[in-house]
Scaffold this motif. Structure first.
Motif, PDB file in Angstrom:
ATOM      1  N   ARG A  15       0.838  -1.208   0.000  1.00  0.00           N
ATOM      2  CA  ARG A  15       0.000   0.000   0.000  1.00  0.00           C
ATOM      3  C   ARG A  15       0.868   1.253   0.000  1.00  0.00           C
ATOM      4  O   ARG A  15       0.599   2.219  -0.716  1.00  0.00           O
ATOM      5  CB  ARG A  15      -0.940   0.003   1.212  1.00  0.00           C
ATOM      6  N   ALA A  16       1.912   1.230   0.815  1.00  0.00           N
ATOM      7  CA  ALA A  16       2.806   2.391   0.880  1.00  0.00           C
ATOM      8  C   ALA A  16       3.500   2.631  -0.461  1.00  0.00           C
ATOM      9  O   ALA A  16       3.699   3.777  -0.879  1.00  0.00           O
ATOM     10  CB  ALA A  16       3.841   2.200   1.986  1.00  0.00           C
ATOM     11  N   ASN A  18       2.282   1.867  -3.426  1.00  0.00           N
ATOM     12  CA  ASN A  18       1.271   2.440  -4.311  1.00  0.00           C
ATOM     13  C   ASN A  18       1.005   3.901  -3.978  1.00  0.00           C
ATOM     14  O   ASN A  18       0.826   4.732  -4.875  1.00  0.00           O
ATOM     15  CB  ASN A  18      -0.030   1.637  -4.224  1.00  0.00           C
ATOM     16  N   ASP A  19       0.977   4.206  -2.678  1.00  0.00           N
ATOM     17  CA  ASP A  19       0.784   5.594  -2.260  1.00  0.00           C
ATOM     18  C   ASP A  19       1.882   6.482  -2.824  1.00  0.00           C
ATOM     19  O   ASP A  19       1.619   7.563  -3.372  1.00  0.00           O
ATOM     20  CB  ASP A  19       0.788   5.699  -0.732  1.00  0.00           C
ATOM     21  N   ARG A  20       3.112   6.027  -2.692  1.00  0.00           N
ATOM     22  CA  ARG A  20       4.239   6.845  -3.162  1.00  0.00           C
ATOM     23  C   ARG A  20       4.204   6.988  -4.685  1.00  0.00           C
ATOM     24  O   ARG A  20       4.483   8.064  -5.218  1.00  0.00           O
ATOM     25  CB  ARG A  20       5.565   6.225  -2.716  1.00  0.00           C
ATOM     26  N   LEU A  51      -6.975   4.384  -2.128  1.00  0.00           N
ATOM     27  CA  LEU A  51      -5.671   5.053  -2.028  1.00  0.00           C
ATOM     28  C   LEU A  51      -5.856   6.555  -1.852  1.00  0.00           C
ATOM     29  O   LEU A  51      -5.248   7.174  -0.962  1.00  0.00           O
ATOM     30  CB  LEU A  51      -4.851   4.744  -3.280  1.00  0.00           C
ATOM     31  N   ARG A  54      -7.235   7.477   1.503  1.00  0.00           N
ATOM     32  CA  ARG A  54      -6.192   7.332   2.521  1.00  0.00           C
ATOM     33  C   ARG A  54      -5.239   8.531   2.501  1.00  0.00           C
ATOM     34  O   ARG A  54      -4.888   9.078   3.554  1.00  0.00           O
ATOM     35  CB  ARG A  54      -5.440   6.028   2.262  1.00  0.00           C
ATOM     36  N   LEU A  55      -4.823   8.946   1.316  1.00  0.00           N
ATOM     37  CA  LEU A  55      -3.892  10.074   1.210  1.00  0.00           C
ATOM     38  C   LEU A  55      -4.553  11.388   1.589  1.00  0.00           C
ATOM     39  O   LEU A  55      -3.914  12.274   2.170  1.00  0.00           O
ATOM     40  CB  LEU A  55      -3.338  10.152  -0.220  1.00  0.00           C
ATOM     41  N   THR A 403       4.023   6.289   3.888  1.00  0.00           N
ATOM     42  CA  THR A 403       2.815   5.975   4.653  1.00  0.00           C
ATOM     43  C   THR A 403       2.869   4.610   5.320  1.00  0.00           C
ATOM     44  O   THR A 403       1.873   4.141   5.856  1.00  0.00           O
ATOM     45  CB  THR A 403       1.581   6.042   3.728  1.00  0.00           C
TER      46      THR A 403
END
Length: 405
Positions: A15-16, A18-20, A51, A54-55, A403
């Protein structure tokens, strides 16, 4: 274990990642819709929605406007929250300290210039740094504590073994063995120090002519003559931080300078440094040498030479001679490093533009077996300061955009 960053391959780490990836895409492309982010990252619509939610909850992304120009209701657009973090940079010369603050997107939001001529004893360096930083912070409408990281660019380099500034005897007040400790105590954020020419290379690598290049040399000629060496995508600083101090390089056509640490100069600097241009111009018959600082004079003379291709014009003869002198020193660097690219930067090189670049390229092909491509730098407005900001932002983004914590 609670509090750890997670194990590679676990859902939390994925997940982190993908966030980045999404945040980097938003930085590069600007506002994007959920659908567009999904296509660029390869994520499904539900996953892209999660995503973004979340961000947004983390304060890293803002929902902005909507798409236009298509039938039906516009899609919601998302962008990186500029206020998620701030970073600062300083460009230090003997005459001034130039400071700037940028938000996490890279936009400069505050700038301040502190003149420092004659401040050798009047104002301690720590106060100069804090005054310049506070001026930029105030211009941005922020407080000093809002800045997460500061990168300071100076001539020379701080020796990693001793913490003392080397190769910059002309920078008054910066040579105390306790200076770095004093600055660390005075500033609330982490501080990094980098050679000014290296920072100009960072700016060109991130934003300018060296984008996409892993191996290049940046040759700089302004107040001093220096080079930045980027090998495998990383700055090569050397054992004492002195890699690229090519002003000290012995070259044909200049007297051999001994004890360069005392004289503060060397063969290549004497041959092709900005301070040599006014005298060379007079030798070649230029009668109207402009006034000003030596590097301003050099830039004006080079610009005049670039505006004519008449070999009978002394200004053009000056440009050709200058190109030969530059190529003489560059040949040694190119022969050893075999770079893909050479970027010409600093006022005395940028002023010559394409005319100077072409002359240096032709000369270099005669003097060196390797034939790198020469280009003029694209980052012409305060490249050292821009590089300091880019360097500070890179680390700041790694911290803020992680994240997985």
């Amino acid at each position: 274990m609670a509090g750890t960053a997670g194990t590679p391959g676990t859902p939390r780490v994925l997940r982190a990642m993908n966030d980045r990836a999404a945040l980097d895409l938003l930085l590069e492309h600007g506002p994007l819709s959920r659908t567009r982010i999904g296509k660029l990252t390869g994520l499904s619509k539900p996953t892209a929605s999660q995503l973004l939610a979340r961000l947004e909850a983390a304060g890293l992304v803002l929902a902005g406007g909507t798409t236009e120009g298509r039938p039906g209701p516009g899609a919601q657009l998302y962008e990186v929250n500029p206020a998620a973090a701030y970073a600062a940079g300083l460009d230090v010369t003997p005459d001034r300290v130039l400071a700037a603050v940028a938000d996490v997107t890279g936009r400069t939001v505050g700038r301040y210039e502190l003149p420092t001529p004659g401040r050798r004893a009047a104002t301690p360096v720590v106060q100069q740094v804090t005054d310049a930083l506070d001026g930029a912070v105030k211009a941005a409408g922020l407080a000093r504590d809002d800045v997460r990281r500061l990168v300071i660019g100076t001539p020379g380099a701080f020796d990693p073994g001793t913490g003392r500034l080397r190769y910059a005897a002309h920078l008054p007040g910066w040579h105390s063995p306790t200076l770095l400790d004093e600055l660390a105590a005075a500033l609330p954020m982490p501080v990094e120090y980098e050679n000014d020419v290296n920072l100009a290379a960072v700016a060109e690598q991130r934003l300018g002519a060296a984008r996409g290049h892993e191996d290049f040399i940046l040759l700089w000629n302004q107040e001093g003559l220096g080079a930045a060496l980027v090998l495998g995508g990383r700055l090569h600083r050397g054992w004492t931080g002195g890699a690229g101090e090519v002003g000290f390089l012995p070259v044909p056509g200049a007297p051999l300078v001994r004890k360069v640490s005392r004289t503060g100069s060397g063969g290549f600097q004497e041959l092709a440094g900005s301070q040599a241009l006014a005298g060379l111009a007079r030798e070649l018959g230029v009668t109207a040498v402009p006034s000003g600082s030596y590097y301003e004079v050099a830039a004006a003379l080079v610009a005049r030479g670039a505006r004519t291709d008449d070999d009978n014009d002394p200004h053009h003869r000056l440009l050709r001679t200058y190109a030969t002198r530059l190529a003489t020193g560059l040949a040694s660097l190119v022969s050893v490093l075999d770079p893909e690219l050479v970027v010409l930067s600093g006022t005395s090189l940028a002023a010559g533009g394409e005319a100077l670049r072409a002359l240096v390229q032709d000369e270099l092909e005669e003097l060196a077996a390797s034939r790198p491509r020469l280009v003029v730098g694209d980052v012409t407005e305060h490249p050292v300061l821009r590089g300091a900001l880019e360097s500070a932002l890179a680390t700041t983004r790694d911290e803020v955009f992680d994240t997985s914590r």
